[in-house]
Design a protein around this motif. Structure first.
Motif, short mmCIF file in Angstrom:
data_model
loop_
_atom_site.label_atom_id
_atom_site.label_comp_id
_atom_site.label_asym_id
_atom_site.label_seq_id
_atom_site.Cartn_x
_atom_site.Cartn_y
_atom_site.Cartn_z
N TRP A 153 0.84 -1.20 0.00
CA TRP A 153 0.00 0.00 0.00
C TRP A 153 0.87 1.25 0.00
N ALA B 123 2.59 1.75 -3.40
CA ALA B 123 1.74 1.77 -4.59
C ALA B 123 1.77 3.14 -5.26
N ASP C 14 -0.56 4.15 -7.21
CA ASP C 14 -1.95 4.60 -7.08
C ASP C 14 -2.58 3.81 -5.94
N ARG D 171 -5.38 3.59 -4.89
CA ARG D 171 -6.70 3.04 -5.19
C ARG D 171 -6.62 1.62 -5.73
N ASP D 172 -5.43 1.19 -6.13
CA ASP D 172 -5.25 -0.14 -6.70
C ASP D 172 -4.91 -1.21 -5.68
N ILE D 173 -4.81 -0.86 -4.40
CA ILE D 173 -4.44 -1.88 -3.43
C ILE D 173 -5.59 -2.87 -3.24
N PRO D 174 -5.25 -4.13 -3.06
CA PRO D 174 -6.31 -5.13 -2.88
C PRO D 174 -7.01 -4.96 -1.53
N GLN E 124 -8.90 3.84 -1.26
CA GLN E 124 -9.48 3.99 -2.60
C GLN E 124 -10.30 5.27 -2.70
N TRP F 266 -7.25 8.27 -1.80
CA TRP F 266 -5.93 8.17 -2.44
C TRP F 266 -4.81 8.23 -1.39
#
Length: 103
Positions: free
Chosen positions: A37, A40, A42, A44-47, A69, A72
């Protein structure tokens, strides 16, 4: 500085950081998720799911992923020194596999 995290999100983040530095079976998985995280491009792309986590830990991961998400945010952008300090300790305690650094 992102301030859209509420008390529930801050409490969840502190719990996960404590677990990542502790000696619970989920420590390494939580530590690697937190580091992914933080790194990252972005947030917003973390699982929002890490397989095999205890129910309480998975709930905290899901809460933080949803907040990240929406805002940000990353731990280092939330404006608390304790988050940055904890993330440094987590990276030392549970370094990501070398393959993760090459992304």
């Amino acid at each position: 500085m992102t301030t859209m995290f509420g008390n529930a999100e801050h409490a969840a983040l502190m719990r996960l950081m404590r677990y990542a530095l502790g000696f619970v079976p989920d420590s390494r998985r939580i530590a690697h998720w937190l580091q992914a995280w933080e790194r990252a491009e972005d947030p917003r792309d973390i699982p929002d799911h890490v397989s095999g986590l205890a129910t309480d830990h998975a709930r905290d991961v899901r809460l933080l992923a949803q907040a990240a998400q929406a805002t940000w945010a990353k731990p280092s952008t939330l404006g608390r020194r304790e988050y940055v300090f904890n993330m440094e300790n987590i990276a030392r305690a549970h370094p990501l596999p070398a393959m993760e650094f090459e992304r």
